[in-house]
Design a protein around this motif. Structure first.
Motif, PDB file in Angstrom:
ATOM      1  N   SER A  18       0.887  -1.303  -0.011  1.00  0.00           N
ATOM      2  CA  SER A  18       0.051  -0.291   0.046  1.00  0.00           C
ATOM      3  C   SER A  18       0.916   1.232   0.055  1.00  0.00           C
ATOM      4  N   LEU A  19       1.931   1.264   0.748  1.00  0.00           N
ATOM      5  CA  LEU A  19       2.897   2.389   0.861  1.00  0.00           C
ATOM      6  C   LEU A  19       3.542   2.549  -0.596  1.00  0.00           C
ATOM      7  N   GLU A  20       3.759   1.645  -1.106  1.00  0.00           N
ATOM      8  CA  GLU A  20       4.430   1.600  -2.399  1.00  0.00           C
ATOM      9  C   GLU A  20       3.609   2.326  -3.500  1.00  0.00           C
ATOM     10  N   LEU A  21       2.368   1.696  -3.479  1.00  0.00           N
ATOM     11  CA  LEU A  21       1.293   1.980  -4.566  1.00  0.00           C
ATOM     12  C   LEU A  21       1.076   3.650  -4.439  1.00  0.00           C
ATOM     13  N   HIS A  22       1.180   4.389  -3.022  1.00  0.00           N
ATOM     14  CA  HIS A  22       0.906   5.842  -2.928  1.00  0.00           C
ATOM     15  C   HIS A  22       2.362   6.330  -2.771  1.00  0.00           C
ATOM     16  N   SER A  23       3.382   5.749  -2.951  1.00  0.00           N
ATOM     17  CA  SER A  23       4.608   6.542  -2.673  1.00  0.00           C
ATOM     18  C   SER A  23       5.102   7.861  -3.646  1.00  0.00           C
ATOM     19  N   TYR A  46       0.842  11.215  16.188  1.00  0.00           N
ATOM     20  CA  TYR A  46       0.445  12.492  15.294  1.00  0.00           C
ATOM     21  C   TYR A  46       1.917  12.971  14.637  1.00  0.00           C
ATOM     22  N   TRP A  47       2.638  13.068  15.578  1.00  0.00           N
ATOM     23  CA  TRP A  47       3.972  13.812  14.725  1.00  0.00           C
ATOM     24  C   TRP A  47       4.535  12.858  13.904  1.00  0.00           C
ATOM     25  N   ALA A  48       4.546  11.464  14.014  1.00  0.00           N
ATOM     26  CA  ALA A  48       5.306  10.628  13.075  1.00  0.00           C
ATOM     27  C   ALA A  48       4.319  10.564  11.661  1.00  0.00           C
ATOM     28  N   LYS A  49       3.091  10.541  11.981  1.00  0.00           N
ATOM     29  CA  LYS A  49       2.078  10.388  10.824  1.00  0.00           C
ATOM     30  C   LYS A  49       2.341  11.604  10.158  1.00  0.00           C
ATOM     31  N   LYS A  50       2.386  12.852  10.453  1.00  0.00           N
ATOM     32  CA  LYS A  50       2.782  13.912   9.723  1.00  0.00           C
ATOM     33  C   LYS A  50       3.871  13.836   8.918  1.00  0.00           C
ATOM     34  N   ILE A  51       5.199  13.190   9.401  1.00  0.00           N
ATOM     35  CA  ILE A  51       6.095  13.308   8.774  1.00  0.00           C
ATOM     36  C   ILE A  51       5.861  12.435   7.525  1.00  0.00           C
ATOM     37  N   LEU A  52       5.033  11.416   7.639  1.00  0.00           N
ATOM     38  CA  LEU A  52       4.873  10.408   6.506  1.00  0.00           C
ATOM     39  C   LEU A  52       4.156  11.370   5.325  1.00  0.00           C
ATOM     40  N   GLU A  53       3.442  12.122   5.866  1.00  0.00           N
ATOM     41  CA  GLU A  53       2.478  13.003   4.923  1.00  0.00           C
ATOM     42  C   GLU A  53       3.325  14.183   4.329  1.00  0.00           C
ATOM     43  N   TRP A  54       4.253  14.630   4.879  1.00  0.00           N
ATOM     44  CA  TRP A  54       4.937  15.840   4.485  1.00  0.00           C
ATOM     45  C   TRP A  54       6.459  15.426   3.946  1.00  0.00           C
ATOM     46  N   THR A  55       6.868  14.164   3.634  1.00  0.00           N
ATOM     47  CA  THR A  55       8.178  14.257   3.199  1.00  0.00           C
ATOM     48  C   THR A  55       7.977  13.359   1.797  1.00  0.00           C
ATOM     49  N   GLU A  56       8.916  13.341   1.043  1.00  0.00           N
ATOM     50  CA  GLU A  56       8.909  12.990  -0.243  1.00  0.00           C
ATOM     51  C   GLU A  56       8.611  11.178  -0.537  1.00  0.00           C
ATOM     52  N   SER A  57       8.902  10.472   0.464  1.00  0.00           N
ATOM     53  CA  SER A  57       8.626   9.152   0.124  1.00  0.00           C
ATOM     54  C   SER A  57       8.146   8.442   1.703  1.00  0.00           C
ATOM     55  N   PRO A  58       7.633   7.399   1.653  1.00  0.00           N
ATOM     56  CA  PRO A  58       7.637   6.637   3.089  1.00  0.00           C
ATOM     57  C   PRO A  58       9.046   5.991   3.489  1.00  0.00           C
ATOM     58  N   MET A  72      -3.798  -2.591  11.705  1.00  0.00           N
ATOM     59  CA  MET A  72      -4.276  -3.487  10.615  1.00  0.00           C
ATOM     60  C   MET A  72      -4.572  -2.180   9.376  1.00  0.00           C
ATOM     61  N   GLY A  73      -5.025  -2.824   8.218  1.00  0.00           N
ATOM     62  CA  GLY A  73      -5.276  -1.816   7.270  1.00  0.00           C
ATOM     63  C   GLY A  73      -6.391  -1.036   7.719  1.00  0.00           C
ATOM     64  N   TRP A  74      -6.429   0.246   6.932  1.00  0.00           N
ATOM     65  CA  TRP A  74      -7.633   1.084   7.176  1.00  0.00           C
ATOM     66  C   TRP A  74      -8.249   1.590   5.811  1.00  0.00           C
ATOM     67  N   LYS A  75      -9.125   2.404   5.808  1.00  0.00           N
ATOM     68  CA  LYS A  75      -9.770   2.876   4.629  1.00  0.00           C
ATOM     69  C   LYS A  75      -8.552   3.564   3.641  1.00  0.00           C
ATOM     70  N   GLU A  76      -8.534   3.351   2.319  1.00  0.00           N
ATOM     71  CA  GLU A  76      -7.499   3.672   1.608  1.00  0.00           C
ATOM     72  C   GLU A  76      -7.596   5.174   1.419  1.00  0.00           C
ATOM     73  N   ARG A  77      -6.599   5.958   1.421  1.00  0.00           N
ATOM     74  CA  ARG A  77      -6.383   7.292   1.279  1.00  0.00           C
ATOM     75  C   ARG A  77      -5.300   7.551   0.613  1.00  0.00           C
ATOM     76  N   GLU A  78      -5.097   8.958  -0.178  1.00  0.00           N
ATOM     77  CA  GLU A  78      -3.999   9.427  -0.747  1.00  0.00           C
ATOM     78  C   GLU A  78      -2.418   9.346   0.257  1.00  0.00           C
ATOM     79  N   ILE A  79      -1.520   9.185   0.077  1.00  0.00           N
ATOM     80  CA  ILE A  79      -0.275   9.316   0.773  1.00  0.00           C
ATOM     81  C   ILE A  79      -0.178   7.924   1.674  1.00  0.00           C
ATOM     82  N   PHE A  80      -1.090   7.947   2.570  1.00  0.00           N
ATOM     83  CA  PHE A  80      -0.955   6.960   3.683  1.00  0.00           C
ATOM     84  C   PHE A  80      -1.431   5.551   3.218  1.00  0.00           C
TER      85      PHE A  80
END
Ligand SMILES: Cc1cc2nc3c(=O)[nH]c(=O)nc-3n(C[C@H](O)[C@H](O)[C@H](O)COP(=O)(O)OP(=O)(O)OC[C@H]3O[C@@H](n4cnc5c(N)ncnc54)[C@H](O)[C@@H]3O)c2cc1C
Length: 487
Positions: free
Chosen positions: A330-335, A378-390, A427-435
């Motif tokens: 999933s991360l690869e798909l949205h990277s 929250y802090w770590a998840k935002k780093i996922l959202e705001w950097t160029e790749s997982p 577990m896996g959650w509802k799919e969304r952009e980046i995440f």
């Protein structure tokens, strides 16, 4: 046991304390039964290898900071003093590189002290495992010196709790609860070298030499609140019992309550106090049933789940390949998904994002050496959202966590960051952009949970930086639009 041996050596690496330490107690018992003196050794982290300038270092090559260094050396000094009182020599070894750890122990300890047995404690961190299980184990075998390993950190030794990596707390919990009462044994008193004549040569503790060897980064200052050692940990625990335990289950996720969480993680992680001791004290207290159950869930199950993950994912615990397949896919798909905001390492490090809560959380860890547990997610998840790749997000979050948090450089950090960014134990959650399917968190959700503005107010500059970053973002966007309309 090597019958020609002249000593027993305890290699005290992760659990730096003389009380409530099963590895030290076992080594002491062997020394007493063999009627030979006990010696204790500790290996200081070798100087970090040079990494390429643009890449962030792995933990084993992350330079020690003054913040970590003072706490760490303070702990060693206390242990040295306590061992001296019990007539036990303490040797702090200074290998010049990771590669030289085992030959340093071989030449300075095995050849000189001629142990009939060595007892080491346990850490699932890769480089420490390499020290203990790599060339050193082989050299012990060659010299016919048995090497025993005791997990003095977990209440249930990691290899007994489960024989493979666990999916999550729900599978580890029943396994641990089934056997934990067998392990909650009363700790005997450590007797040291009572059984031998007082003719040991006890070295003085040369704090200056150790400090100069460690050559720490002084830009990350130590913290007054962080007093090392078992006595300080005990005092902290007692204060937590009176201020936090009763409401631990209901209030621990609100960062505005500063007295609810125990704040004990630096002492537990540096091995200055045993979680088993805390757990037995709580059971004996027999009050605040829900708060106590919740504290034990965190300190026993969640903490030991981290060791389980690292122990059974030794090569990949700090890489995306350590994640479950669904998360990797999933991360690869949205990277390559478009990121609305991206920040450089420097902007993140200096709390210059458009999000005042994130800036405040980053200021908390940079300036105070700790970040509230809820905000960490929250802090770590935002780093996922705001950097160029997982992959960049994972490296960046681990780097900040281990550079600034006094409880960092520990399996809990790898798993906490891994949970947030690559769905470890989730577990896996509802799919969304980046995440992709990784669990999402947002500012509005935080506002529903606690008074965000009250927290932000505590950190001067957090709101101002956010306003400036948002204005800059809007300016850049307008510029982009203009360019598009003119082309
Ligand atoms: C992104 C991220 C990074 C993290 N980094 C670290 C880290 O570097 N070091 C670290 O010790 N913990 C880390 N955690 C886990 C957790 O946030 C801390 O253990 C906790 O906040 C420490 O504060 P405390 O001692 O007041 O804990 P309390 O809430 O008082 O809990 C008591 C003890 O239980 C254990 N514990 C609590 N929560 C967790 C958890 N989620 N996972 C495992 N053990 C837990 C700790 O040993 C803690 O001291 C991280 C979590 C996240 C989401």
């Amino acid at each position: 046991m090597n019958e020609d041996g002249k000593t027993v050596v305890c290699w005290m690496q992760r659990d730096v304390r003389t009380v409530d330490n099963w590895a030290l107690l076992f080594a002491g018992h062997l020394a007493e039964t063999q009627k030979v003196p006990l010696h204790v050794i500790h290996v200081l982290p070798p100087p970090p290898a040079q990494t390429q300038e643009e890449s962030l270092p792995d933990l084993e090559n992350l330079r020690l900071t003054q913040r970590h260094g003072e706490f760490y050396l303070g702990g060693l000094e206390i242990v040295h003093k306590e061992l001296k009182e019990k007539n036990v020599p303490f040797h702090a070894l200074r290998p010049l590189s990771q590669r030289l750890v085992s030959s340093t122990i071989e030449s300075q300890i095995v050849q000189q002290l001629k142990p009939c047995a060595i007892v080491c404690d346990f850490s699932p961190l890769r480089h420490v495992r390499q020290w203990m299980e790599g060339g050193f184990l082989e050299s012990c075998e060659k010299s016919s010196v048995p090497l025993w390993q005791v997990d003095a950190h977990n209440v249930v030794p990691v290899w007994h709790a489960a024989d493979k990596r666990q999916v999550g707390a729900r599978t580890l919990r029943p396994r641990i609860h089934k056997v934990v009462s067998d392990y909650l044994q009363k700790f005997p008193k450590f007797k040291g070298n009572e059984h031998v004549e007082k003719d040991q040569e006890l070295q003085a503790y040369d704090s200056d030499a150790l400090k100069s060897f460690l050559d720490w980064d002084e830009s990350v200052a130590s913290q007054k609140w962080a007093v090392p050692g078992s006595a300080a940990a005990k005092a902290k625990f007692e204060s937590f019992i009176s201020t936090g335990l009763s409401k631990f289950d209901s209030h621990r996720n609100d960062p505005n309550y500063t007295q609810i969480c125990s704040g004990l993680s630096p002492w537990v992680n540096h091995g200055h106090i045993s979680f088993q001791r805390l757990m037995m004290a709580i059971k004996k207290l027999n009050r605040y049933a829900t708060g106590s159950a919740s504290f034990i869930e965190e300190g026993l199950i969640r903490r030991e789940l981290s060791d389980n993950f690292l122990f059974y994912t030794p090569d990949d615990y700090d890489k995306l390949t350590g994640a479950a397949q669904w998360a990797q896919d999933s991360l690869e798909l949205h990277s390559t998904d478009q990121r609305e905001y991206t920040y450089s390492l420097e902007e993140l490090e200096t709390s210059k994002t458009h999000d005042d809560l994130w800036n405040a959380a980053q200021m908390q860890v940079v300036n105070e050496g700790k970040m509230h547990g809820f905000l960490r997610m929250y802090w770590a998840k935002k780093i996922l959202e705001w950097t160029e790749s997982p992959a960049v997000a994972l490296k960046t979050a681990l780097y900040f966590n281990d550079k600034y948090a006094l409880d960092g450089r520990d399996p809990n950090g790898f798993v906490g960051v891994g949970w947030s960014i690559m769905g470890i134990h989730d577990m896996g959650w509802k799919e969304r952009e980046i995440f992709g399917k990784i669990r999402f968190m947002n500012y509005a959700g935080c506002k529903r949970k606690f008074k965000v503005a009250d927290f932000v107010k505590r950190y001067k500059g957090a709101a101002e930086n956010a306003a400036a970053a948002e204005a800059e973002h809007n300016r850049a966007k307008r510029g982009q639009k203009r360019k598009l309309t003119h082309s």
